[in-house]
Design an enzyme around this catalytic site. Structure first.
Site, mmCIF file in Angstrom:
data_model
loop_
_atom_site.group_PDB
_atom_site.id
_atom_site.type_symbol
_atom_site.label_atom_id
_atom_site.label_comp_id
_atom_site.label_asym_id
_atom_site.label_seq_id
_atom_site.Cartn_x
_atom_site.Cartn_y
_atom_site.Cartn_z
ATOM 1 N N HIS A 143 0.796 -1.237 0.000
ATOM 2 C CA HIS A 143 0.000 0.000 0.000
ATOM 3 C C HIS A 143 0.822 1.277 0.000
ATOM 4 O O HIS A 143 0.265 2.371 0.019
ATOM 5 C CB HIS A 143 -0.960 0.019 1.193
HETATM 6 C C1 UD1 Z 1 -2.269 5.728 5.566
HETATM 7 C C2 UD1 Z 1 -0.968 6.268 6.148
HETATM 8 C C3 UD1 Z 1 0.117 5.211 6.041
HETATM 9 C C4 UD1 Z 1 -0.333 3.912 6.672
HETATM 10 C C5 UD1 Z 1 -1.662 3.478 6.096
HETATM 11 C C6 UD1 Z 1 -2.139 2.292 6.866
HETATM 12 C C7 UD1 Z 1 -0.695 8.676 5.859
HETATM 13 C C8 UD1 Z 1 0.038 9.738 5.157
HETATM 14 N N1 UD1 Z 1 -0.502 7.434 5.408
HETATM 15 O O1 UD1 Z 1 -2.061 5.499 4.194
HETATM 16 O O2 UD1 Z 1 1.276 5.663 6.709
HETATM 17 O O3 UD1 Z 1 0.640 2.939 6.415
HETATM 18 O O4 UD1 Z 1 -2.623 4.534 6.238
HETATM 19 O O5 UD1 Z 1 -3.107 1.566 6.224
HETATM 20 O O6 UD1 Z 1 -1.419 8.937 6.796
HETATM 21 N N2 UD1 Z 1 -9.382 4.592 1.399
HETATM 22 C C9 UD1 Z 1 -10.583 3.928 1.340
HETATM 23 N N3 UD1 Z 1 -11.167 3.570 2.525
HETATM 24 C C10 UD1 Z 1 -10.649 3.880 3.732
HETATM 25 C C11 UD1 Z 1 -9.432 4.574 3.764
HETATM 26 C C12 UD1 Z 1 -8.804 4.915 2.595
HETATM 27 O O7 UD1 Z 1 -11.092 3.630 0.275
HETATM 28 O O8 UD1 Z 1 -11.263 3.509 4.761
HETATM 29 C C13 UD1 Z 1 -8.710 4.944 0.117
HETATM 30 C C14 UD1 Z 1 -9.075 6.318 -0.416
HETATM 31 O O9 UD1 Z 1 -9.104 6.254 -1.789
HETATM 32 C C15 UD1 Z 1 -7.871 7.155 -0.004
HETATM 33 C C16 UD1 Z 1 -6.724 6.156 -0.068
HETATM 34 O O10 UD1 Z 1 -7.289 4.918 0.319
HETATM 35 O O11 UD1 Z 1 -7.671 8.271 -0.820
HETATM 36 C C17 UD1 Z 1 -5.544 6.511 0.817
HETATM 37 O O12 UD1 Z 1 -5.970 6.693 2.171
HETATM 38 P P1 UD1 Z 1 -5.109 7.607 3.182
HETATM 39 O O13 UD1 Z 1 -5.690 7.522 4.535
HETATM 40 O O14 UD1 Z 1 -4.911 8.962 2.601
HETATM 41 O O15 UD1 Z 1 -3.683 6.962 3.154
HETATM 42 P P2 UD1 Z 1 -3.256 5.439 3.188
HETATM 43 O O16 UD1 Z 1 -2.671 5.093 1.876
HETATM 44 O O17 UD1 Z 1 -4.387 4.608 3.715
HETATM 45 N N1 UDP Z 2 -3.612 -5.603 8.964
HETATM 46 C C1 UDP Z 2 -4.885 -6.158 9.078
HETATM 47 N N2 UDP Z 2 -5.522 -6.563 7.946
HETATM 48 C C2 UDP Z 2 -4.967 -6.468 6.710
HETATM 49 C C3 UDP Z 2 -3.663 -5.898 6.607
HETATM 50 C C4 UDP Z 2 -3.028 -5.461 7.754
HETATM 51 O O1 UDP Z 2 -5.413 -6.301 10.179
HETATM 52 O O2 UDP Z 2 -5.599 -6.872 5.726
HETATM 53 C C5 UDP Z 2 -2.956 -5.130 10.204
HETATM 54 C C6 UDP Z 2 -1.524 -5.564 10.412
HETATM 55 O O3 UDP Z 2 -1.462 -6.829 11.023
HETATM 56 C C7 UDP Z 2 -0.986 -4.474 11.322
HETATM 57 C C8 UDP Z 2 -1.699 -3.245 10.805
HETATM 58 O O4 UDP Z 2 -2.861 -3.719 10.138
HETATM 59 O O5 UDP Z 2 -1.354 -4.719 12.670
HETATM 60 C C9 UDP Z 2 -0.753 -2.523 9.895
HETATM 61 O O6 UDP Z 2 -1.396 -1.646 9.119
HETATM 62 P P1 UDP Z 2 -0.863 -1.181 7.692
HETATM 63 O O7 UDP Z 2 -0.015 -2.207 7.053
HETATM 64 O O8 UDP Z 2 -2.071 -0.726 6.980
HETATM 65 O O9 UDP Z 2 -0.025 0.121 8.085
HETATM 66 P P2 UDP Z 2 1.509 0.394 8.399
HETATM 67 O O10 UDP Z 2 1.913 -0.474 9.514
HETATM 68 O O11 UDP Z 2 2.260 0.159 7.133
HETATM 69 O O12 UDP Z 2 1.519 1.836 8.742
#
Ligand code: UD1
Ligand code: UDP
Length: 363
Positions: free
Chosen positions: A209
């Site tokens: 991601h």
């Molecule tokens: C965010 C964090 C990242 C973390 C990740 C965990 C920032 C800058 N990044 O990234 O560090 O590793 O979360 O998962 O905060 N979206 C949905 N449904 C949701 C949430 C997001 O569809 O419930 C989609 C939307 O299109 C959105 C995109 O995902 O624009 C990105 O979401 P965003 O929260 O901006 O950043 P992440 O890539 O999720």
């Molecule tokens: N995780 C989860 N379901 C998934 C993928 C990840 O429960 O399908 C959990 C994972 O075990 C960890 C947390 O989500 O506890 C990490 O989140 P993510 O990888 O989105 O973010 P990051 O750690 O890279 O910020």
């Protein structure tokens, strides 16, 4: 009142043991001296990116959900800051606790600092030294704004000292994400997950991601090609983060009979799947730590990591897209590597943080 600000999936996993430990101390000490308020910014909002974690991890329902939703960095940061400022002014928390490195973490720390409310940062001092990552920008700024800095790994103390942070504010407490893992060990049912998703005995879990891997269609297509080569060796199960869904699917991720795409999994099913897997391919921060404890080989598709202890002590290896297939072959051929539990990753980070927070508020 202590305000916890949560917004994104990894925040929920890190906050659960801290909130539980603070509640335990207050129950044991005979009263809610410091009320806790859980503020969800709404950065993540899908049922599978948010609600499922509150249910599974025993987190209290958020007292308020700011409902900011998705947007550009500026739009999202600004929306969280405007809504949180109002909340902080109305409620005057004694302390704001923020977690990890996401947009919600930075927005909350900035608001609190400007309102002269002390900030505690859980998971301070991690550094990838890669300022192209939004998380690295967030981490550095939040640490400058924090009064209490809770670190998961000893090298973080040196990073903070090098940036001029007063080390008297820094506390090495262990890793709350590992508290969550260890306290749910009995719930992870790999056989049930295998049966539910028709997985064979040997399979690989993949999650991607990071913007650097999934935003650019060409880079994503390159990774899809590698994943298909890996799928020729072993089945891949991939719970797809919403960020990369469109680009990865358009690059043909699904066009291989041994690649199984799933919606994001709840925590219990995800860790159950990881625990039973032969290897993990990921760019997640948290998953590097969880595989270290589970002893599952982890191939991290990134040029750097802010969690080097998962390499020195754990099962993690950094790989390029080109190096991914040979690295998976190697992982499949060898038994899981020798590993050592990183110091203080013992399930007690939440209670350590709770004690320091209370001492600070009462003293
Ligand atoms: C965010 C964090 C990242 C973390 C990740 C965990 C920032 C800058 N990044 O990234 O560090 O590793 O979360 O998962 O905060 N979206 C949905 N449904 C949701 C949430 C997001 O569809 O419930 C989609 C939307 O299109 C959105 C995109 O995902 O624009 C990105 O979401 P965003 O929260 O901006 O950043 P992440 O890539 O999720
Ligand atoms: N995780 C989860 N379901 C998934 C993928 C990840 O429960 O399908 C959990 C994972 O075990 C960890 C947390 O989500 O506890 C990490 O989140 P993510 O990888 O989105 O973010 P990051 O750690 O890279 O910020």
């Amino acid at each position: 009142m202590i305000a916890h600000v949560l917004g994104a999936r990894p925040n929920f996993v890190k906050a659960a043991p801290v909130i539980a430990a603070l509640s335990d101390r207050q129950r044991r000490d005979g009263g809610p001296q410091h009320e806790q308020r859980v503020i969800h910014t709404g950065q993540h909002y899908d049922e599978r990116m948010s609600d499922v974690f509150f249910r599974e991890l025993g987190l209290p329902e958020p007292d308020v959900n700011l409902g900011v939703g998705s947007g550009s960095h500026a739009a999202q940061t600004a929306a969280i800051m405007i809504a949180l400022e109002k909340e902080f002014i109305e409620r005057s928390p004694e302390l704001v606790i923020v977690y990890g490195d996401v947009t919600s973490t930075l927005a909350a720390a900035l608001d609190a600092a400007k309102l002269h409310i002390p900030v505690a940062h859980v998971e301070a001092g991690l550094r990838s030294f890669d300022m192209t990552m939004p998380e690295e920008v967030n981490r550095r700024l939040v640490d400058q704004l924090s009064d209490l800095l809770f670190v998961t790994s000893p090298e973080a103390i040196g990073h903070l000292a090098a940036e001029g942070v007063d080390v008297g504010r820094v506390h090495f407490v262990g890793n709350p994400m590992i508290d969550t893992l260890l306290s749910h060990l009995d719930s992870f049912d790999t056989e049930a997950v295998r049966a539910a998703h028709g997985l064979p005995e040997r399979y690989i879990v993949a999650t991607l991601h990071r913007p650097a891997n999934v935003d650019d269609p060409e880079i994503a297509a390159g990774l899809v090609k590698r994943l298909h080569e890996i799928a020729d060796l072993a089945d891949i199960v991939m719970p797809v983060h919403p960020r990369g869904r469109k680009v990865l699917t358009e690059a043909g991720l699904d066009d291989h009979p041994r690649v199984k795409l799933l919606e994001p999994l709840g925590y219990v099913d995800f860790i159950a799947a990881v625990r039973g897997s032969a290897a993990v391919v990921t760019d997640s921060g948290g998953v590097q730590e969880e595989t270290t404890i589970l002893g599952v080989p982890c191939l991290t598709v990134r040029p750097n990591t802010e969690r080097p202890i998962t390499i020195t002590h754990g099962t993690n290896r950094l790989v390029t897209a080109e190096g991914l297939v040979p690295a998976v072959e190697q992982a499949l051929a060898s038994a899981a590597g020798r590993r050592e539990v990183p110091p203080l990753w013992d399930g007690q980070a939440g209670p350590r943080i709770a004690r320091i927070v209370e001492d600070r508020l009462d003293g």
